[in-house]
Design a protein around this motif. Sequence first.
Motif, PDB file in Angstrom:
ATOM      1  N   UNK A 370       0.562  -1.205  -0.225  1.00  0.00           N
ATOM      2  CA  UNK A 370       0.322   0.127  -0.216  1.00  0.00           C
ATOM      3  C   UNK A 370       1.109   1.592   0.081  1.00  0.00           C
ATOM      4  N   UNK A 371       0.376   2.538  -0.350  1.00  0.00           N
ATOM      5  CA  UNK A 371       0.652   3.842   0.205  1.00  0.00           C
ATOM      6  C   UNK A 371       1.164   3.461   1.680  1.00  0.00           C
ATOM      7  N   UNK A 372       0.383   4.097   2.383  1.00  0.00           N
ATOM      8  CA  UNK A 372       0.583   3.743   3.449  1.00  0.00           C
ATOM      9  C   UNK A 372      -0.340   2.042   4.596  1.00  0.00           C
ATOM     10  N   UNK A 373       0.841   2.780   5.614  1.00  0.00           N
ATOM     11  CA  UNK A 373      -0.029   0.962   6.581  1.00  0.00           C
ATOM     12  C   UNK A 373      -0.841   1.093   7.169  1.00  0.00           C
ATOM     13  N   UNK A 374      -0.962   1.656   8.343  1.00  0.00           N
ATOM     14  CA  UNK A 374      -2.356   2.471   9.415  1.00  0.00           C
ATOM     15  C   UNK A 374      -2.558   3.350   9.933  1.00  0.00           C
ATOM     16  N   UNK A 395       1.358  -4.700  17.210  1.00  0.00           N
ATOM     17  CA  UNK A 395       1.506  -6.224  16.856  1.00  0.00           C
ATOM     18  C   UNK A 395       1.179  -6.545  15.605  1.00  0.00           C
ATOM     19  N   UNK A 396       1.255  -5.432  14.486  1.00  0.00           N
ATOM     20  CA  UNK A 396       0.843  -5.306  13.041  1.00  0.00           C
ATOM     21  C   UNK A 396       2.331  -5.801  12.479  1.00  0.00           C
ATOM     22  N   UNK A 397       1.666  -6.260  11.212  1.00  0.00           N
ATOM     23  CA  UNK A 397       3.420  -6.653  10.435  1.00  0.00           C
ATOM     24  C   UNK A 397       2.578  -5.941   9.718  1.00  0.00           C
ATOM     25  N   UNK A 398       3.921  -4.405   9.257  1.00  0.00           N
ATOM     26  CA  UNK A 398       3.794  -4.011   7.278  1.00  0.00           C
ATOM     27  C   UNK A 398       4.789  -4.840   6.743  1.00  0.00           C
ATOM     28  N   UNK A 399       3.941  -4.509   5.420  1.00  0.00           N
ATOM     29  CA  UNK A 399       6.112  -4.882   4.348  1.00  0.00           C
ATOM     30  C   UNK A 399       5.420  -3.965   3.038  1.00  0.00           C
ATOM     31  N   UNK A 406       3.210   3.397   9.890  1.00  0.00           N
ATOM     32  CA  UNK A 406       2.573   3.666  10.727  1.00  0.00           C
ATOM     33  C   UNK A 406       2.437   5.220  10.811  1.00  0.00           C
ATOM     34  N   UNK A 407       1.071   5.734  10.745  1.00  0.00           N
ATOM     35  CA  UNK A 407       0.705   6.991  11.049  1.00  0.00           C
ATOM     36  C   UNK A 407      -0.272   7.710  12.038  1.00  0.00           C
ATOM     37  N   UNK A 430       7.277   6.116  11.405  1.00  0.00           N
ATOM     38  CA  UNK A 430       6.500   6.136  11.829  1.00  0.00           C
ATOM     39  C   UNK A 430       5.983   7.810  12.041  1.00  0.00           C
ATOM     40  N   UNK A 431       4.745   8.526  11.739  1.00  0.00           N
ATOM     41  CA  UNK A 431       4.420   9.676  11.574  1.00  0.00           C
ATOM     42  C   UNK A 431       3.638  10.277  12.212  1.00  0.00           C
ATOM     43  N   UNK A 432       4.168  11.708  12.302  1.00  0.00           N
ATOM     44  CA  UNK A 432       2.872  12.632  13.589  1.00  0.00           C
ATOM     45  C   UNK A 432       3.110  13.485  12.358  1.00  0.00           C
TER      46      UNK A 432
END
Length: 640
Positions: A370-374, A395-399, A406-407, A430-432
């Motif tokens: 995806x462009x972004x995960x969660x 506990x997510x697995x993002x590839x 994650x944002x 990681x984004x904020x």
Amino acid sequence: MKQTIIIVSILAASITGVVTAQGLEKSLVRNQTKTAEFIVEPPTLLCAGFEWVISGDENRNATVSVSYRKKDRGEWRTGLPLLRVGGEKIYGHDQPWVYTTPNLFAGSLFNLEPGTVYECRFQLSDLDGIEGPSMQTVFVQTKTEPKPYALGQVYHVYPPGYKGAKQSPAFTGLNEAYYGTGNTGDWWNVPEPRVQPGDVILVHAGLYKAHRLRYADSLALDFHGAYVLTQKGTAEKPIVIKAAGDGEVIFDGDGSYRLFDVMAADYHYFEGLTIRNTDVAFYGGLKRVMGCSGLTVKHCKMEDIGIAVMTYSADSRDFYIADNIMVGRHEPDTLIGWYGLEKPAPLTSYYAIKVYGQGHVVCHNSIAYFHDGICVDTHGLPEGAKKCVSIDFYRNDIFNVADDFIEADGGSHNIRVFENRGFNAYHSALSAQPVFGGPVYFIRNICYNIPGNALKYMVRPSGIYTYQNTFVADAAISAFSNGHFRNNLFIGPDDTRPSLSGTTFTNYTTLDYDGYRKKPENQTNYRWRYPQHDSLNHADEKELGWVEFKTLREFTKKTGYEVHGVELEKAIFENVPLPDPRRKGHVYPVAGYDFRLKPGSKAIDAGCLLPTITDGFTGKAPDLGALESGVAAPQYGPRK
């Protein structure tokens, strides 16, 4: 007591000749803490969030300690103290607004047990005095995992053309069971919902694919191709749509924009389905329009999709998105960004999950391409009392994502991102950008191969705890306020980039007990911009000057940051080869990597105590990074 303080202050002021007694009296009043509303946010399965509104405390020396125990039993345990929030300025990204964070304390309890009542105690302290209650004691009950109601009516759904034996009552397609017969063609809006709270729709094996451009299609999905669900379940009696268990259930969207429109469908529960060939699998809400609550999506497989689950609505609450596999449409074998001189990634898939509102849990999902995960919805200004609070991503697995794993962008308070694993994100781990006061917690995440930077803290987000993470990425951290870093590993693979660079707008930002990869000393390895005295707090970037150093010890001596920080060699893990910074588009597999610390590493026992986060550490002190020596790693991705 107050009179004594005033007399001492007057004596001190008479020496300098700067402040009058009347001015000191006003200063004391401003520095006292006046307490107001105490807010208990919606608890989740493992966490609980709180806010305590205050005024005064202009010198920011008030604190709130936290203790908790199971109701009426057990010893009191110590939680992380609440974060002091207030006065930080957040700028709208290309928007004509400036948001100033309100004065309050906020924070979370972690590692609670589901379905349990806790007694929580909050003690405020301020040497300048307190007006109003200085202690709050509240009881909170954590949620339990949603489950079907045992006594609901059961309906059986079969695919078109099914020829075998059927269990009764039996229906062709989901719409016929949910709404009733006679709902094809122009009549699709006519039937009233058949299902009631607590009912269970068992979907039997087969392919459910509409011919949506054919008039009077047998699945009643003419033209728009969406299951528009509008009935209301409850937390105790959700409306359940789940696989019957006799084989794979495939909902093919036939290229539709959205497949399950649940904006008006509170407390709907989906389990065990395969969903494919649609842009949006679960369409849950739009900003200032409508948003559902209580959406559960469990053990589903979503593939060839643009978005898996979304809501942009501040009215959405209590989603539970767990143990799913989500596969987007981006190129699987190449890591591609979306700006700069590189070939931009086409937006074939956007994000896997995006939520807004309160009380959501997103856990144990596998996400790729995806462009972004969660994400938290990048929503703009908080909608008054409908602030975005109390959301858990864990506990997510993002590839392989084009932007960020994650944002937390758009959250207000108690956004909790912990124990996730991410491999291959082009821009940031990681984004904020932004967070409206915080805290947002980034805790014990493992993030590997990010050609851009470890952390995207931009648009002046405020209130960020970054604790116990392992970043195999360079620590470029820009433009944030009220941030606090402890026990992290920043193992930057690029020798030509600083070990740490960034900008903070508050001199009460703190960094300590972190580990950085040692890089060549003939270059600038620590580059920081910060207010060097109180008058520059919340200033514009142009008013702050850079300080640059070759070593961590020089950086500490000048700034006071990282008194207990350490520089590390790259080979501190059991088996983690560093990514090649020259191969920005390369995709590294997850298999074979071992992020446990090698015995004898300087990162072992180099951390500080963090209540509820480092409980159960195994050595003389907590280790740095996401994995404590001798403690099993979390299970990332779906559980059985």
